[in-house]
Design a protein around this motif. Structure first.
Motif, short mmCIF file in Angstrom:
data_model
loop_
_atom_site.label_atom_id
_atom_site.label_comp_id
_atom_site.label_asym_id
_atom_site.label_seq_id
_atom_site.Cartn_x
_atom_site.Cartn_y
_atom_site.Cartn_z
N ARG A 63 36.32 33.56 26.71
CA ARG A 63 37.43 32.80 26.15
C ARG A 63 38.67 33.68 26.10
N GLU A 64 38.49 34.94 25.68
CA GLU A 64 39.62 35.86 25.59
C GLU A 64 40.17 36.20 26.98
N LEU A 65 39.29 36.37 27.95
CA LEU A 65 39.75 36.62 29.33
C LEU A 65 40.56 35.44 29.86
N ILE A 66 40.13 34.23 29.54
CA ILE A 66 40.86 33.03 29.97
C ILE A 66 42.25 33.00 29.35
N VAL A 67 42.32 33.23 28.03
CA VAL A 67 43.62 33.19 27.35
C VAL A 67 44.50 34.33 27.86
N MET A 68 43.91 35.50 28.09
CA MET A 68 44.65 36.62 28.65
C MET A 68 45.26 36.23 30.00
N ALA A 69 44.46 35.57 30.85
CA ALA A 69 44.94 35.14 32.16
C ALA A 69 46.10 34.15 32.03
N ILE A 70 46.01 33.26 31.07
CA ILE A 70 47.10 32.31 30.85
C ILE A 70 48.36 33.07 30.44
N GLY A 71 48.21 34.06 29.59
CA GLY A 71 49.34 34.89 29.20
C GLY A 71 49.96 35.59 30.40
N MET A 72 49.11 36.07 31.30
CA MET A 72 49.61 36.73 32.51
C MET A 72 50.35 35.74 33.39
N ALA A 73 49.78 34.58 33.58
CA ALA A 73 50.38 33.57 34.46
C ALA A 73 51.71 33.06 33.92
N THR A 74 51.85 33.07 32.60
CA THR A 74 53.08 32.56 31.98
C THR A 74 54.01 33.69 31.54
N ALA A 75 53.60 34.94 31.81
CA ALA A 75 54.38 36.13 31.45
C ALA A 75 54.66 36.19 29.94
N THR A 76 53.65 35.87 29.15
CA THR A 76 53.76 35.91 27.70
C THR A 76 53.12 37.21 27.21
N GLU A 77 53.97 38.20 26.91
CA GLU A 77 53.50 39.55 26.60
C GLU A 77 52.51 39.58 25.44
N THR A 78 52.83 38.92 24.35
CA THR A 78 51.94 38.96 23.19
C THR A 78 50.57 38.40 23.54
N GLU A 99 39.64 42.32 37.41
CA GLU A 99 39.31 41.15 38.24
C GLU A 99 40.23 39.98 37.87
N VAL A 100 40.47 39.79 36.59
CA VAL A 100 41.40 38.74 36.16
C VAL A 100 42.79 39.05 36.71
N ILE A 101 43.21 40.30 36.64
CA ILE A 101 44.52 40.67 37.17
C ILE A 101 44.60 40.36 38.67
N ARG A 102 43.51 40.63 39.41
CA ARG A 102 43.50 40.30 40.85
C ARG A 102 43.61 38.80 41.08
N ILE A 103 42.95 38.01 40.24
CA ILE A 103 43.02 36.56 40.37
C ILE A 103 44.45 36.08 40.11
N ILE A 104 45.10 36.65 39.09
CA ILE A 104 46.49 36.29 38.81
C ILE A 104 47.38 36.68 39.98
N PHE A 105 47.15 37.86 40.54
CA PHE A 105 47.93 38.30 41.70
C PHE A 105 47.74 37.34 42.86
N PHE A 106 46.50 36.93 43.12
CA PHE A 106 46.21 36.02 44.21
C PHE A 106 46.87 34.65 43.99
N THR A 107 46.77 34.13 42.76
CA THR A 107 47.26 32.78 42.52
C THR A 107 48.75 32.71 42.17
N CYS A 108 49.28 33.78 41.56
CA CYS A 108 50.66 33.73 41.06
C CYS A 108 51.60 34.71 41.76
N GLY A 109 51.06 35.71 42.45
CA GLY A 109 51.89 36.62 43.21
C GLY A 109 52.32 37.87 42.46
#
Length: 138
Positions: A63-78, A99-109
């Motif tokens: 759950r925390e990894l998912i929310v972290m990924a959403i924060g990355m995708a939306t550039a929400t630092e907190t 791995e989550v960071i790689r997924i964000i890189f792949f999907t969001c650039g």
């Protein structure tokens, strides 16, 4: 500017105490700012409980990894920082975080990758090149 209506403040204090208890004893500054509007903090508390306390099937780490990924995708630092830490506190490994960071890189650039690395940079030690500082200058 701060809320001065004592009735609204009393409602907000009650709701903030409930949120603090639901979160395990802590509040963020953003929660206290929301306290200026008892209706807003009530809505936030209800969503927090619905998403974190009721009908939970996904283990906390994921759950925390998912929310972290959403924060990355939306550039929400907190969101990135708080939930990366919570993911690690709940057993996420460095490999899972990256791995989550790689997924964000792949999907969001790269426009999401670099801010993510800058935001989370203090949580991870940089890899140094053997025999050198590994520091590059432009």
């Amino acid at each position: 500017m701060k809320q001065t209506d004592t009735q609204k403040l009393e409602r907000a204090y009650e709701i903030l105490e409930q949120l603090k208890e639901a979160r395990g004893g802590s509040l963020l500054d953003s929660h206290r700012v929301m306290g200026n509007d008892p209706s807003l903090i009530t809505m936030f508390l209800e969503q927090y409980i619905n998403c974190n306390k009721k009908d939970i099937s996904i283990p906390k780490k994921y759950r925390e990894l998912i929310v972290m990924a959403i924060g990355m995708a939306t550039a929400t630092e907190t969101t990135m920082k708080v939930h990366a830490k919570l993911a690690m506190d709940n057993g996420a490994s460095i490999d899972e975080i990256f791995e989550v960071i790689r997924i964000i890189f792949f999907t969001c650039g790269v426009t999401k990758l670099l801010p993510t690395l800058e935001t989370l940079g203090d949580m991870f030690d940089p890899v140094e090149l053997p025999g050198g500082s590994g520091t590059f200058t432009a």
